[in-house]
Motif scaffolding. Structure first.
Motif, short mmCIF file in Angstrom:
data_model
loop_
_atom_site.label_atom_id
_atom_site.label_comp_id
_atom_site.label_asym_id
_atom_site.label_seq_id
_atom_site.Cartn_x
_atom_site.Cartn_y
_atom_site.Cartn_z
N UNK A 9 0.85 -1.20 0.00
CA UNK A 9 0.00 0.00 0.00
C UNK A 9 0.88 1.24 0.00
N UNK A 10 0.54 2.20 -0.84
CA UNK A 10 1.32 3.43 -0.97
C UNK A 10 0.36 4.60 -1.14
N UNK A 11 0.66 5.68 -0.44
CA UNK A 11 -0.19 6.88 -0.49
C UNK A 11 0.66 8.05 -0.93
N UNK A 12 0.10 8.92 -1.76
CA UNK A 12 0.81 10.12 -2.17
C UNK A 12 -0.02 11.35 -1.87
N UNK A 13 0.67 12.44 -1.54
CA UNK A 13 0.06 13.74 -1.27
C UNK A 13 0.59 14.72 -2.31
N UNK A 14 -0.31 15.53 -2.88
CA UNK A 14 0.08 16.45 -3.95
C UNK A 14 -0.43 17.85 -3.65
N UNK A 15 0.34 18.82 -4.12
CA UNK A 15 -0.05 20.24 -4.05
C UNK A 15 0.03 20.79 -5.46
N UNK A 16 -1.09 21.28 -5.96
CA UNK A 16 -1.14 21.81 -7.33
C UNK A 16 -0.62 20.79 -8.33
N UNK A 17 -0.97 19.54 -8.14
CA UNK A 17 -0.59 18.48 -9.06
C UNK A 17 0.81 17.94 -8.89
N UNK A 18 1.58 18.43 -7.95
CA UNK A 18 2.97 18.00 -7.74
C UNK A 18 3.06 17.23 -6.43
N UNK A 19 3.66 16.02 -6.49
CA UNK A 19 3.78 15.20 -5.29
C UNK A 19 4.70 15.89 -4.29
N UNK A 20 4.22 16.05 -3.06
CA UNK A 20 5.00 16.70 -2.01
C UNK A 20 5.24 15.77 -0.82
N UNK A 21 4.65 14.60 -0.84
CA UNK A 21 4.91 13.61 0.21
C UNK A 21 4.40 12.26 -0.27
N UNK A 22 4.99 11.21 0.26
CA UNK A 22 4.50 9.87 -0.02
C UNK A 22 4.82 8.95 1.15
N UNK A 23 4.07 7.88 1.26
CA UNK A 23 4.27 6.87 2.30
C UNK A 23 4.07 5.50 1.68
N UNK A 24 4.97 4.57 1.99
CA UNK A 24 5.01 3.26 1.34
C UNK A 24 5.16 2.21 2.43
N UNK A 25 4.16 1.35 2.57
CA UNK A 25 4.25 0.24 3.52
C UNK A 25 5.04 -0.86 2.81
N UNK A 26 6.33 -0.94 3.15
CA UNK A 26 7.28 -1.71 2.34
C UNK A 26 7.40 -3.17 2.75
#
Length: 307
Positions: free
Chosen positions: A52-69
């Motif tokens: 599972x992986x989640x991404x956070x974006x601001x104005x269409x640009x990824x600014x954070x992500x989290x990856x359950x590795x």
């Protein structure tokens, strides 16, 4: 005020956006390199449901992500842009919500102070019983001459493109031995199919994917190197020597060939990770013998699941 949106990872295009963030904010105070992200995502086929992986974006640009590795315990990899430190808590909230194991672990690079503060506030603590890592670097301006052991020659995948054979060489090096207990009983899960995915990933360069070939044509050592051209920094990921040919200086030889290839490619610094504890000291000794020096540690922080 910038609006932040978040969603689940949707495929390789999102990995490319995660790499763009890693490249934009790269410094020796950051853990994740664009090459390591590519290798870790594509070295295996069919594991996406496990990650599972989640991404956070601001104005269409990824600014954070989290990856359950990894699972059991659940292990988090994450990154947040320095302009959005609040997203560390968002990433941790997500991780603690989706993780299924009783033990939660986060790999923390000691220079990531904002992440460290966020997890300590949540009760995570260093694992005294877990291996710790070293991040090592070397400049490329004073390399020793490239002299290979007798009977060996260095080849790149640009000269001999054979992903099936390259995958087999990796598996031969990453057999399940002391220090690699995390591997399945059969050893590495890298296949020709997954190595084709690696080769198709940005920023893979075939001339920086090297093997040592002996007189019988066996590929006895290998290293894959990922160059971030924008920052001039390249990561060795992974490095391996066939289990039948260890303790002959072959790891040092293939890495030295890689360093020379990097100098030609225009890099100014090479980095590589290794274990820092005494449970698996050989890679650390290899890299130190090549002139690498540690610039930071990484440690596992753990917390039990709260009711």
């Amino acid at each position: 005020m910038t609006s932040i949106t978040d969603r689940d990872y949707a495929g390789p295009g999102d990995l490319r956006a995660m790499q763009a963030l890693a490249q934009e904010i790269w410094s020796f105070d950051q853990h994740h390199h664009i090459g390591g992200l590519a290798w870790q995502r594509f070295e295996h086929v069919g594991r996406e449901p496990e990650w599972p992986t989640r991404i956070w974006a601001a104005d269409g640009r990824v600014v954070a992500w989290a990856w359950l590795y990894e699972h059991d315990p659940d292990v988090l990899y994450a990154q947040a842009h320095p302009d959005h430190p609040e997203l560390w808590d968002a990433a941790l909230d997500w991780f603690e919500r989706v993780a299924g194991a009783d033990e939660l672990e986060i790999l923390v690079f000691e220079r990531e102070r904002r992440l460290l503060s966020a997890i300590e506030a949540r009760g995570y603590a260093p694992c005294a019983d877990a291996p710790f890592g070293l991040l090592n670097r070397r400049g490329l301006g004073d390399l020793p001459p490239l002299v290979l052991p007798p009977g060996l020659r260095a080849l790149s995948m640009a000269e001999r493109p054979d992903p099936d054979r390259r995958a087999a060489a990796h598996r031969a090096a990453w057999s399940r031995v002391a220090g690699r207990e995390h591997l399945p009983p059969a050893g590495s899960r890298v296949t020709g199919e997954s190595y084709r995915n690696v080769m198709a990933a940005w920023p893979y360069r075939a001339e920086l994917d090297l093997v040592l070939e002996d007189r019988e044509g066996r590929w006895v050592a290998n290293c894959c190197i990922w160059l971030d051209e924008a920052n001039g920094v390249a990561e060795f990921e992974p490095v391996g020597v066939d289990a039948e040919f260890r303790r002959r200086g072959l790891g040092r030889a293939v890495c030295l060939a890689g360093l020379h290839a990097l100098a030609v490619a225009g890099a100014h610094t090479a980095i590589v990770g290794s274990r820092g504890d005494d449970g698996y000291p050989a890679p650390r000794g290899l890299y130190f013998s090549l002139g690498f020096a540690t610039y930071a540690n990484s440690r596992v922080y753990r917390r039990g699941r709260r009711p």
